[in-house]
Write an enzyme that holds these catalytic residues in place. Structure first.
Site, mmCIF file in Angstrom:
data_model
loop_
_atom_site.group_PDB
_atom_site.id
_atom_site.type_symbol
_atom_site.label_atom_id
_atom_site.label_comp_id
_atom_site.label_asym_id
_atom_site.label_seq_id
_atom_site.Cartn_x
_atom_site.Cartn_y
_atom_site.Cartn_z
ATOM 1 N N CYS A 113 0.810 -1.228 0.000
ATOM 2 C CA CYS A 113 0.000 0.000 0.000
ATOM 3 C C CYS A 113 0.842 1.277 0.000
ATOM 4 O O CYS A 113 0.336 2.357 -0.280
ATOM 5 C CB CYS A 113 -0.967 0.003 1.178
ATOM 6 N N HIS A 246 -3.159 7.598 2.078
ATOM 7 C CA HIS A 246 -3.563 6.263 1.626
ATOM 8 C C HIS A 246 -4.922 5.968 2.255
ATOM 9 O O HIS A 246 -5.166 6.274 3.429
ATOM 10 C CB HIS A 246 -2.532 5.225 2.067
ATOM 11 N N ASN A 276 -10.102 0.157 0.063
ATOM 12 C CA ASN A 276 -8.641 0.263 0.036
ATOM 13 C C ASN A 276 -8.135 -0.302 -1.302
ATOM 14 O O ASN A 276 -8.166 -1.515 -1.506
ATOM 15 C CB ASN A 276 -8.060 -0.514 1.219
HETATM 16 C C1 COA Z 1 -9.844 -4.498 10.055
HETATM 17 C C2 COA Z 1 -10.431 -3.558 11.077
HETATM 18 C C3 COA Z 1 -11.507 -2.701 10.433
HETATM 19 C C4 COA Z 1 -11.101 -4.409 12.146
HETATM 20 O O1 COA Z 1 -11.629 -3.575 13.156
HETATM 21 P P1 COA Z 1 -11.359 -3.910 14.691
HETATM 22 O O2 COA Z 1 -12.113 -2.913 15.453
HETATM 23 O O3 COA Z 1 -9.873 -3.973 14.872
HETATM 24 O O4 COA Z 1 -12.023 -5.324 14.812
HETATM 25 P P2 COA Z 1 -11.374 -6.724 15.251
HETATM 26 O O5 COA Z 1 -10.480 -7.236 14.154
HETATM 27 O O6 COA Z 1 -10.785 -6.562 16.606
HETATM 28 O O7 COA Z 1 -12.667 -7.598 15.308
HETATM 29 C C5 COA Z 1 -13.706 -7.288 16.205
HETATM 30 C C6 COA Z 1 -14.820 -8.286 15.979
HETATM 31 O O8 COA Z 1 -15.448 -8.000 14.704
HETATM 32 C C7 COA Z 1 -15.489 -9.180 13.909
HETATM 33 N N1 COA Z 1 -15.411 -8.818 12.515
HETATM 34 C C8 COA Z 1 -14.312 -8.717 11.736
HETATM 35 N N2 COA Z 1 -14.673 -8.359 10.499
HETATM 36 C C9 COA Z 1 -16.002 -8.226 10.500
HETATM 37 C C10 COA Z 1 -16.933 -7.867 9.519
HETATM 38 N N3 COA Z 1 -16.592 -7.572 8.268
HETATM 39 N N4 COA Z 1 -18.236 -7.793 9.872
HETATM 40 C C11 COA Z 1 -18.618 -8.084 11.103
HETATM 41 N N5 COA Z 1 -17.777 -8.443 12.090
HETATM 42 C C12 COA Z 1 -16.488 -8.501 11.774
HETATM 43 C C13 COA Z 1 -14.319 -9.995 14.379
HETATM 44 O O9 COA Z 1 -14.517 -11.351 14.075
HETATM 45 C C14 COA Z 1 -14.336 -9.737 15.862
HETATM 46 O O10 COA Z 1 -15.304 -10.539 16.457
HETATM 47 P P3 COA Z 1 -15.009 -11.271 17.865
HETATM 48 O O11 COA Z 1 -14.766 -10.135 18.825
HETATM 49 O O12 COA Z 1 -16.253 -12.048 18.100
HETATM 50 O O13 COA Z 1 -13.785 -12.102 17.616
HETATM 51 C C15 COA Z 1 -9.356 -2.675 11.712
HETATM 52 O O14 COA Z 1 -8.550 -3.442 12.551
HETATM 53 C C16 COA Z 1 -8.507 -1.990 10.696
HETATM 54 O O15 COA Z 1 -8.970 -1.210 9.888
HETATM 55 N N6 COA Z 1 -7.199 -2.247 10.740
HETATM 56 C C17 COA Z 1 -6.270 -1.663 9.806
HETATM 57 C C18 COA Z 1 -6.373 -2.430 8.537
HETATM 58 C C19 COA Z 1 -5.657 -1.781 7.431
HETATM 59 O O16 COA Z 1 -5.552 -0.585 7.368
HETATM 60 N N7 COA Z 1 -5.156 -2.613 6.517
HETATM 61 C C20 COA Z 1 -4.531 -2.187 5.345
HETATM 62 C C21 COA Z 1 -3.228 -1.552 5.615
HETATM 63 S S1 COA Z 1 -2.586 -0.959 4.139
#
Ligand code: COA
Length: 319
Positions: A113, A246, A276
């Site tokens: 990215c 980004h 993204n």
């Molecule tokens: C991916 C992201 C949105 C997840 O949000 P979060 O608040 O960290 O959520 P978590 O991963 O801790 O998951 C929380 C819960 O939501 C659930 N969950 C994950 N994706 C889900 C979705 N699409 N819909 C519903 N629930 C979802 C998980 O299973 C978890 O459930 P649990 O608590 O029962 O295990 C966030 O971590 C993020 O944006 N991270 C950066 C990613 C990024 O920028 N990547 C690219 C870099 S270039």
């Protein structure tokens, strides 16, 4: 000494829109969850013919048209991508051929990215070494081909597209790319990676991510790199006209805006509509805001990105 300035910008998005509601039909998720955690409402998904090179070529044509420059003037093509059509030749070579260019050189850059910021920095340094008048710097990605469509933790995040910038060599140090700042730390290679592909032929390879860890690193490392971009130029956040970040997650984007003290209307945001698009996200956002007249000639534009690797970096540009 010469360096690069932005002569033109362009973009390409697949026509097919996939909404959160459509994804909720195949994985256990909801529009509400996706919007609240990421800001994403919909993304574009490529048809089979829309390869990285197809989209990169379309974005490059748009940038050349915007600049009013003939493709024959281009001496270098750099394509940032993690989703090339083939292992080789590089996407940049496919673009070169499609544009009818037979001279100069062309290659791909793999920095996930952060790829566009990396490619911009490399092209700028090539211009500093002299002899290069025009360079195309492109980000093009089809993450839909490497996403595990049954993994709700990742498949809701990504989209496809391409963005391009035509760089022109200038002498005036007050114009164009003022500074670029690149970083990498391979110790964090396992928090975001593709679990197969060429090195493991038994696995096709899909995106694996520890979202929380990536989020934590993104806020800290992006803060560091925008701070160093400002310090290198003797500026403060108040001097910045536009942040073109980004587009991974609206919460990360808003956190960066807050650090810089920028109001929301000074931040170019496309993540709601594009998701993204990895290396394509910054040039796509830049193209949109330059074409619609928000970003004007002379504006100071700060770009920043973090990606798998980890890689991260920033670029400060006088448009
Ligand atoms: C991916 C992201 C949105 C997840 O949000 P979060 O608040 O960290 O959520 P978590 O991963 O801790 O998951 C929380 C819960 O939501 C659930 N969950 C994950 N994706 C889900 C979705 N699409 N819909 C519903 N629930 C979802 C998980 O299973 C978890 O459930 P649990 O608590 O029962 O295990 C966030 O971590 C993020 O944006 N991270 C950066 C990613 C990024 O920028 N990547 C690219 C870099 S270039």
């Amino acid at each position: 000494m010469t360096h690069g300035e932005i002569a033109g910008v362009g973009g390409y998005l697949p026509g097919r829109v996939v909404t959160n509601a459509e994804l909720a039909q195949t994985v256990e998720t909801s529009d509400e969850w996706i919007v609240e955690r990421t800001g994403i409402r919909e993304r574009r998904i490529a048809e089979p013919f829309e390869t990285a090179s197809y989209m990169a070529t379309a974005a490059a044509r748009d940038a050349l048209h915007h600049a009013g420059v003939d493709a024959g003037e281009v001496g270098a093509i750099l394509v940032a991508t993690s989703t090339p059509d083939q292992a080789f030749p590089a996407v940049a070579l496919r673009v070169q051929a499609a544009l009818g260019i037979t001279g100069g050189f062309a290659f791909d850059i793999g920095a996930a990215c952060s790829g566009f910021v990396y490619a911009l920095a490399v092209a700028d340094r090539l211009m500093q070494s002299g002899g290069l008048r025009y360079a195309l710097v492109i980000g093009a990605e089809v993450f839909s081909r490497i996403v595990d469509w049954s993994d709700r933790g990742t498949c809701v995040l990504f989209g496809d597209g391409a963005g391009a910038v035509l760089l022109r060599a200038v002498e005036d140090p007050r114009r164009g790319i003022l500074s670029t700042h690149l970083h990498a730390d391979g110790r964090f290679g396992d928090i975001l990676y593709v679990d197969g592909g060429i090195g493991r032929p038994e696995l096709p390879g899909t995106v694996v991510m520890n979202g929380r860890e990536v989020f934590r690193h993104a806020v800290a490392k992006l803060t560091d790199t925008v701070t160093e971009a400002l310090a290198a130029n003797g500026l403060t956040g108040a001097d910045i006209d536009w942040l073109v970040p980004h587009q991974a997650n609206l919460r990360i984007i808003e956190a960066m805006g807050k650090k810089l003290g920028l109001p929301a209307d000074k931040i170019v945001v496309t993540v709601e509509r594009h998701g993204n698009t990895s290396a394509a996200s910054i040039p796509l956002a830049l193209a949109e805001a330059c074409h619609d007249g928000r970003i004007k000639r002379g504006d100071l534009v700060l770009m920043e990105a973090l990606g798998a690797g980890l890689t991260w970096g920033s670029a400060l540009v006088r448009y």
